[in-house]
Scaffold this motif. Structure first.
Motif, PDB file in Angstrom:
ATOM      1  N   PRO A  29      31.409  32.089  32.612  1.00 45.72           N
ATOM      2  CA  PRO A  29      30.750  32.862  33.676  1.00 45.72           C
ATOM      3  C   PRO A  29      31.725  33.462  34.682  1.00 45.72           C
ATOM      4  N   GLU A  30      32.934  32.968  34.732  1.00 44.44           N
ATOM      5  CA  GLU A  30      33.908  33.523  35.672  1.00 44.44           C
ATOM      6  C   GLU A  30      34.343  34.937  35.294  1.00 44.44           C
ATOM      7  N   THR A  31      33.963  35.404  34.098  1.00 39.20           N
ATOM      8  CA  THR A  31      34.352  36.745  33.670  1.00 39.20           C
ATOM      9  C   THR A  31      33.341  37.807  34.079  1.00 39.20           C
ATOM     10  N   ARG A  32      32.238  37.405  34.668  1.00 44.34           N
ATOM     11  CA  ARG A  32      31.224  38.388  35.075  1.00 44.34           C
ATOM     12  C   ARG A  32      31.800  39.348  36.104  1.00 44.34           C
ATOM     13  N   LEU A  33      31.336  40.586  36.013  1.00 44.28           N
ATOM     14  CA  LEU A  33      31.812  41.614  36.920  1.00 44.28           C
ATOM     15  C   LEU A  33      30.659  42.167  37.745  1.00 44.28           C
ATOM     16  N   ILE A  34      30.904  42.396  39.005  1.00 46.22           N
ATOM     17  CA  ILE A  34      29.964  43.112  39.857  1.00 46.22           C
ATOM     18  C   ILE A  34      30.760  44.212  40.537  1.00 46.22           C
ATOM     19  N   GLU A  35      30.384  45.462  40.258  1.00 48.81           N
ATOM     20  CA  GLU A  35      31.054  46.634  40.812  1.00 48.81           C
ATOM     21  C   GLU A  35      32.560  46.585  40.595  1.00 48.81           C
ATOM     22  N   GLY A  36      32.956  46.213  39.394  1.00 49.02           N
ATOM     23  CA  GLY A  36      34.355  46.243  39.014  1.00 49.02           C
ATOM     24  C   GLY A  36      35.195  45.074  39.461  1.00 49.02           C
ATOM     25  N   GLU A  37      34.614  44.115  40.142  1.00 45.03           N
ATOM     26  CA  GLU A  37      35.377  42.961  40.622  1.00 45.03           C
ATOM     27  C   GLU A  37      34.955  41.705  39.871  1.00 45.03           C
ATOM     28  N   VAL A  38      35.906  40.883  39.495  1.00 38.39           N
ATOM     29  CA  VAL A  38      35.633  39.627  38.828  1.00 38.39           C
ATOM     30  C   VAL A  38      35.073  38.661  39.847  1.00 38.39           C
ATOM     31  N   ILE A  39      33.998  37.976  39.484  1.00 41.09           N
ATOM     32  CA  ILE A  39      33.382  37.003  40.365  1.00 41.09           C
ATOM     33  C   ILE A  39      33.964  35.634  40.061  1.00 41.09           C
ATOM     34  N   ASP A  40      34.480  34.971  41.042  1.00 38.22           N
ATOM     35  CA  ASP A  40      35.007  33.630  40.856  1.00 38.22           C
ATOM     36  C   ASP A  40      33.906  32.644  41.227  1.00 38.22           C
ATOM     37  N   ARG A  41      33.436  31.886  40.270  1.00 38.58           N
ATOM     38  CA  ARG A  41      32.306  30.983  40.481  1.00 38.58           C
ATOM     39  C   ARG A  41      32.759  29.535  40.716  1.00 38.58           C
ATOM     40  N   ARG A  42      33.956  29.329  41.130  1.00 43.47           N
ATOM     41  CA  ARG A  42      34.441  27.950  41.347  1.00 43.47           C
ATOM     42  C   ARG A  42      34.069  27.451  42.690  1.00 43.47           C
TER      43      ARG A  42
END
Length: 145
Positions: A132-145
């Protein structure tokens, strides 16, 4: 049909060379965009890519686009995706190649059946679940840690 320089630069800038899932995801998204929706048909808003355009060249075009589609499956294999997903993805590429080899019918089919987009959806669903850390929102990687 031409591609805007900004679009080319954006797609070229999205080609990371890493082997981590986020880099692979961005690489696959860039390849899918090139193969399926890189150009806009003049006078319409319909997007086509190299898969449909190169597929117009008999035999060689179909071989080239099939090899490019198979590369997406290879990258998915390197991610460690289950064989079930790889078989589905290979089936999409194979079906596209088989129908695409039929003169005229295959050319029309390439505009409608986007095997690379289907395969990218399979990879993205798997990545969203397992990385899930590879998900992108508006071109930015989301860090879910």
């Amino acid at each position: 049909m031409t591609m805007r320089q900004e679009d080319f630069d954006r797609m070229a800038g999205q080609l990371p060379l890493g082997r981590d899932p986020a880099s692979v995801r961005r690489r696959l998204e860039a390849m899918e965009a090139l193969l399926e929706r890189a150009f806009v048909l003049p006078g319409t808003s319909y997007r086509v890519g190299l898969d449909a355009l190169v597929g117009l060249v008999p035999v060689v075009g179909d071989l080239v686009t099939t090899a490019m589609g198979a590369w997406l499956v290879w990258e998915a294999r390197n991610l460690g995706m289950p064989k079930f997903h790889l078989v589905r993805m290979g089936g999409n590429v194979g079906f596209d190649a088989l129908i695409g080899a039929i003169p005229l019918v295959g050319d029309v089919f390439d505009f409608a059946f986007r095997s690379n987009s289907r395969n990218l959806r399979i990879v993205k669903r798997w990545l969203d679940k397992h990385h899930p850390e590879t998900r992108l929102i508006e071109g930015e990687v989301i860090d879910r840690r």
